[in-house]
Write an enzyme that holds these catalytic residues in place. Structure first.
Site, PDB file in Angstrom:
ATOM      1  N   CYS A  60       0.832  -1.215   0.000  1.00 40.01           N
ATOM      2  CA  CYS A  60       0.000   0.000   0.000  1.00 40.01           C
ATOM      3  C   CYS A  60       0.862   1.259   0.000  1.00 40.01           C
ATOM      4  O   CYS A  60       0.326   2.358   0.049  1.00 40.01           O
ATOM      5  CB  CYS A  60      -0.897  -0.007   1.227  1.00 40.01           C
ATOM      6  SG  CYS A  60       0.017   0.155   2.774  1.00 40.01           S
ATOM      7  N   CYS A  63       4.803   2.107   3.972  1.00 39.59           N
ATOM      8  CA  CYS A  63       6.161   2.213   4.532  1.00 39.59           C
ATOM      9  C   CYS A  63       6.875   3.438   3.969  1.00 39.59           C
ATOM     10  O   CYS A  63       7.653   4.081   4.677  1.00 39.59           O
ATOM     11  CB  CYS A  63       6.950   0.936   4.272  1.00 39.59           C
ATOM     12  SG  CYS A  63       6.353  -0.447   5.249  1.00 39.59           S
ATOM     13  N   CYS A 158       5.299  -6.814   4.308  1.00 40.19           N
ATOM     14  CA  CYS A 158       5.049  -7.431   2.986  1.00 40.19           C
ATOM     15  C   CYS A 158       6.371  -7.866   2.358  1.00 40.19           C
ATOM     16  O   CYS A 158       6.494  -8.981   1.859  1.00 40.19           O
ATOM     17  CB  CYS A 158       4.329  -6.456   2.062  1.00 40.19           C
ATOM     18  SG  CYS A 158       2.764  -5.883   2.717  1.00 40.19           S
ATOM     19  N   CYS A 191       3.804  -2.870   9.914  1.00 37.31           N
ATOM     20  CA  CYS A 191       2.753  -2.514   8.957  1.00 37.31           C
ATOM     21  C   CYS A 191       2.123  -1.201   9.390  1.00 37.31           C
ATOM     22  O   CYS A 191       1.062  -1.200   9.963  1.00 37.31           O
ATOM     23  CB  CYS A 191       1.724  -3.646   8.898  1.00 37.31           C
ATOM     24  SG  CYS A 191       0.580  -3.503   7.523  1.00 37.31           S
ATOM     25  N   HIS A 229       5.147  -6.793  25.433  1.00 35.77           N
ATOM     26  CA  HIS A 229       4.562  -7.073  26.747  1.00 35.77           C
ATOM     27  C   HIS A 229       5.512  -6.671  27.894  1.00 35.77           C
ATOM     28  O   HIS A 229       5.068  -6.229  28.947  1.00 35.77           O
ATOM     29  CB  HIS A 229       4.291  -8.580  26.784  1.00 35.77           C
ATOM     30  CG  HIS A 229       3.522  -9.085  27.947  1.00 35.77           C
ATOM     31  ND1 HIS A 229       2.225  -8.715  28.228  1.00 35.77           N
ATOM     32  CD2 HIS A 229       3.872  -9.974  28.911  1.00 35.77           C
ATOM     33  CE1 HIS A 229       1.820  -9.351  29.317  1.00 35.77           C
ATOM     34  NE2 HIS A 229       2.797 -10.121  29.736  1.00 35.77           N
ATOM     35  N   CYS A 232       5.119  -2.878  28.489  1.00 35.31           N
ATOM     36  CA  CYS A 232       3.785  -2.327  28.206  1.00 35.31           C
ATOM     37  C   CYS A 232       3.269  -1.499  29.385  1.00 35.31           C
ATOM     38  O   CYS A 232       3.356  -1.929  30.540  1.00 35.31           O
ATOM     39  CB  CYS A 232       2.815  -3.471  27.927  1.00 35.31           C
ATOM     40  SG  CYS A 232       1.147  -2.871  27.614  1.00 35.31           S
ATOM     41  N   CYS A 257      -5.579  -4.348  30.980  1.00 37.63           N
ATOM     42  CA  CYS A 257      -4.866  -5.102  29.929  1.00 37.63           C
ATOM     43  C   CYS A 257      -5.849  -5.447  28.798  1.00 37.63           C
ATOM     44  O   CYS A 257      -7.018  -5.724  29.048  1.00 37.63           O
ATOM     45  CB  CYS A 257      -4.284  -6.369  30.552  1.00 37.63           C
ATOM     46  SG  CYS A 257      -3.632  -7.519  29.336  1.00 37.63           S
ATOM     47  N   CYS A 263      -4.866  -8.810  22.238  1.00 38.13           N
ATOM     48  CA  CYS A 263      -3.537  -8.181  22.191  1.00 38.13           C
ATOM     49  C   CYS A 263      -2.442  -9.248  22.036  1.00 38.13           C
ATOM     50  O   CYS A 263      -2.419 -10.243  22.749  1.00 38.13           O
ATOM     51  CB  CYS A 263      -3.276  -7.367  23.458  1.00 38.13           C
ATOM     52  SG  CYS A 263      -1.661  -6.563  23.388  1.00 38.13           S
ATOM     53  N   CYS A 272       8.279  -0.681  20.221  1.00 35.47           N
ATOM     54  CA  CYS A 272       7.235   0.371  20.169  1.00 35.47           C
ATOM     55  C   CYS A 272       6.984   1.057  21.513  1.00 35.47           C
ATOM     56  O   CYS A 272       6.840   2.289  21.538  1.00 35.47           O
ATOM     57  CB  CYS A 272       5.911  -0.202  19.655  1.00 35.47           C
ATOM     58  SG  CYS A 272       6.029  -0.994  18.055  1.00 35.47           S
ATOM     59  N   CYS A 284       0.273   1.904  19.469  1.00 35.31           N
ATOM     60  CA  CYS A 284      -1.063   1.284  19.415  1.00 35.31           C
ATOM     61  C   CYS A 284      -1.683   1.068  20.797  1.00 35.31           C
ATOM     62  O   CYS A 284      -2.801   1.517  21.070  1.00 35.31           O
ATOM     63  CB  CYS A 284      -0.988  -0.053  18.665  1.00 35.31           C
ATOM     64  SG  CYS A 284      -0.423   0.131  16.962  1.00 35.31           S
ATOM     65  N   CYS A 291      -2.239  -4.685  20.379  1.00 37.33           N
ATOM     66  CA  CYS A 291      -1.148  -4.949  19.438  1.00 37.33           C
ATOM     67  C   CYS A 291      -1.581  -6.104  18.528  1.00 37.33           C
ATOM     68  O   CYS A 291      -2.008  -7.146  19.021  1.00 37.33           O
ATOM     69  CB  CYS A 291       0.113  -5.329  20.222  1.00 37.33           C
ATOM     70  SG  CYS A 291       1.420  -5.987  19.172  1.00 37.33           S
ATOM     71  N   CYS A 294       2.072  -6.858  14.083  1.00 40.01           N
ATOM     72  CA  CYS A 294       2.306  -6.633  12.645  1.00 40.01           C
ATOM     73  C   CYS A 294       3.756  -6.861  12.237  1.00 40.01           C
ATOM     74  O   CYS A 294       4.054  -6.879  11.054  1.00 40.01           O
ATOM     75  CB  CYS A 294       1.830  -5.235  12.241  1.00 40.01           C
ATOM     76  SG  CYS A 294       2.863  -3.891  12.857  1.00 40.01           S
TER      77      CYS A 294
HETATM   78 FE1  SF4 Z   1       0.625  -7.452  27.496  1.00 37.25          FE
HETATM   79 FE2  SF4 Z   1      -1.024  -6.514  25.623  1.00 37.25          FE
HETATM   80 FE3  SF4 Z   1      -1.814  -6.594  28.165  1.00 37.25          FE
HETATM   81 FE4  SF4 Z   1       0.077  -4.865  27.351  1.00 37.25          FE
HETATM   82  S1  SF4 Z   1      -2.100  -4.873  26.776  1.00 37.25           S
HETATM   83  S2  SF4 Z   1       0.098  -6.126  29.232  1.00 37.25           S
HETATM   84  S3  SF4 Z   1       1.157  -6.108  25.842  1.00 37.25           S
HETATM   85  S4  SF4 Z   1      -1.318  -8.382  26.864  1.00 37.25           S
END
Ligand code: SF4
Length: 365
Positions: A60, A63, A158, A191, A229, A232, A257, A263, A272, A284, A291, A294
């Site tokens: 697309c 990137c 891709c 992505c 994770h 996060c 969560c 996720c 990220c 995200c 998440c 991607c």
């Molecule tokens: Fe883990 Fe996703 Fe929960 Fe964050 S939102 S703690 S990455 S499962």
């Protein structure tokens, strides 16, 4: 010939240059001690102007947008000002025969020196007839450019693994770059892919003369070394078993969560959470979107909103624990009540016994 620096007509001072070297040190995970070394290496890069040939396949062009959509004085902008992109279908001003001649000239002139970047999957079925550029199957063009390149980079999911164009039933036989040319390919999936991931990889190559250390999927460990994770901001919710039940839901005292909403952070490797996107604004999960993994080879052939097996187990265990603790609490209060009742009954019993004994004694007197 097309040079990206035409897009960015800016003058950089010595201070900008050192600031930039410093940001590169951070980008590459090096200490500030390396700043002078990076600055001196960059000065060489500036004088050399690294040639890049960028091909666009089935994608697309997200990137390209991600790479070009940066704010001054971003790392990408500064590095792009020092790179010479000889061919890039989506951004070059030239078209038709002029563009094709520019490509042929670049291949001849910089043979063995240029960096090849491929964005998009490569259709291979029926001799690659489903994507042609200048009348030539794209897959042939990829092979030709790859032959003379010093380094091969797949930009985006891709180009790395086939991504969305290769999803079932994949009628055009789309493949990732490595599956087409073999050898060492640096995969920069995403992505789209983060601009820093590509820029950091190219700078690493230019500074150290080799590709950065790669993981099992050909991704630079520098950027894809840890699962999302781990860092996060909703991890507290996960640990406490506080899962949101619908997207956008806010829990009163904690960031819930999103594991129950699919996720894939626990099985997705990318930086990220601390690199952030859109010039360090968010990512995200922080924007309440689970998440989707991607950057992984499994994307997008997966379920998007069902918990992954690892998280489903945790949720189930948490529910079982809750049930147990609810039974435990009920049991404790029932026990307490029974003990209380028993104590009361016992007390009554002993009171009655005492009273009876007193009466017997009185009668006997
Ligand atoms: Fe883990 Fe996703 Fe929960 Fe964050 S939102 S703690 S990455 S499962």
């Amino acid at each position: 010939m097309f040079e990206i620096n035409r897009m960015f007509k800016k003058k950089f001072t010595r201070r900008d240059f050192l600031k930039y070297s410093s940001s590169l040190a951070i980008l590459l995970g090096l200490s500030e001690m390396y700043v002078p070394q990076i600055a001196s290496a960059l000065e060489q890069i500036v004088s050399k102007k690294q040639p890049v040939i960028w091909l666009n396949g089935a994608a697309c062009t997200g990137c390209t947008v991600s790479f070009a959509n940066t704010d001054y004085p971003s790392v990408a902008e500064l590095v792009l000002d020092r790179l010479s992109v000889k061919y890039m279908e989506t951004l070059m001003a030239a078209s038709g025969e002029v563009a094709e001649k520019a490509l042929e000239d670049a291949i001849q002139q910089f043979k063995g020196k240029y960096v090849m970047v491929v964005e998009g999957a490569i259709p291979t079925k029926d001799d690659g007839i489903y994507l042609t550029v200048a009348g030539e199957p794209f897959v042939n063009k990829v092979r030709k450019v790859a032959e003379g390149a010093a380094y091969h980079i797949a930009m985006g999911t891709c180009a790395s693994f086939g991504g969305i164009p290769a999803a079932d039933p994949n009628p055009t036989g789309c493949k990732g770059l490595k599956d087409v040319i073999g050898g060492t390919v640096v995969n920069i999936p995403g992505c789209p892919a983060h601009p820093d991931w590509l820029v950091g990889t190219i700078v690493n190559i230019l500074l150290f003369g080799k590709v950065p250390e790669l993981d099992q999927y050909g991704r630079p460990k520098l950027f894809y070394g840890r699962v999302i994770h781990e860092n996060c901001p909703r991890r507290g919710g996960y640990e406490q078993g506080r899962f949101i039940k619908k997207l956008g839901e806010e829990l009163p005292d904690i960031e819930g969560c999103m594991g129950a909403k699919g996720c894939r952070g626990p099985v997705t490797s990318a930086d990220c959470p601390h690199r952030l996107w859109n010039s360090g604004v968010s990512f995200c999960i922080a924007a309440s979107a689970p998440c989707h993994g991607c950057v992984e080879p499994s994307f997008p052939q997966q379920s998007f909103y069902e918990p992954i097996p690892e998280v489903a187990k945790t949720i189930k265990a948490g529910e079982t624990d809750q049930k147990k603790s609810a039974i435990g609490t009920f049991g404790a209060s029932l026990g307490g009540a029974l003990a209380g009742a028993a104590a009361a009954a016992g007390g009554l019993y002993f009171a009655n016994e005492k009273a009876k004994h007193k009466a017997e004694k009185t009668e006997g007197v």
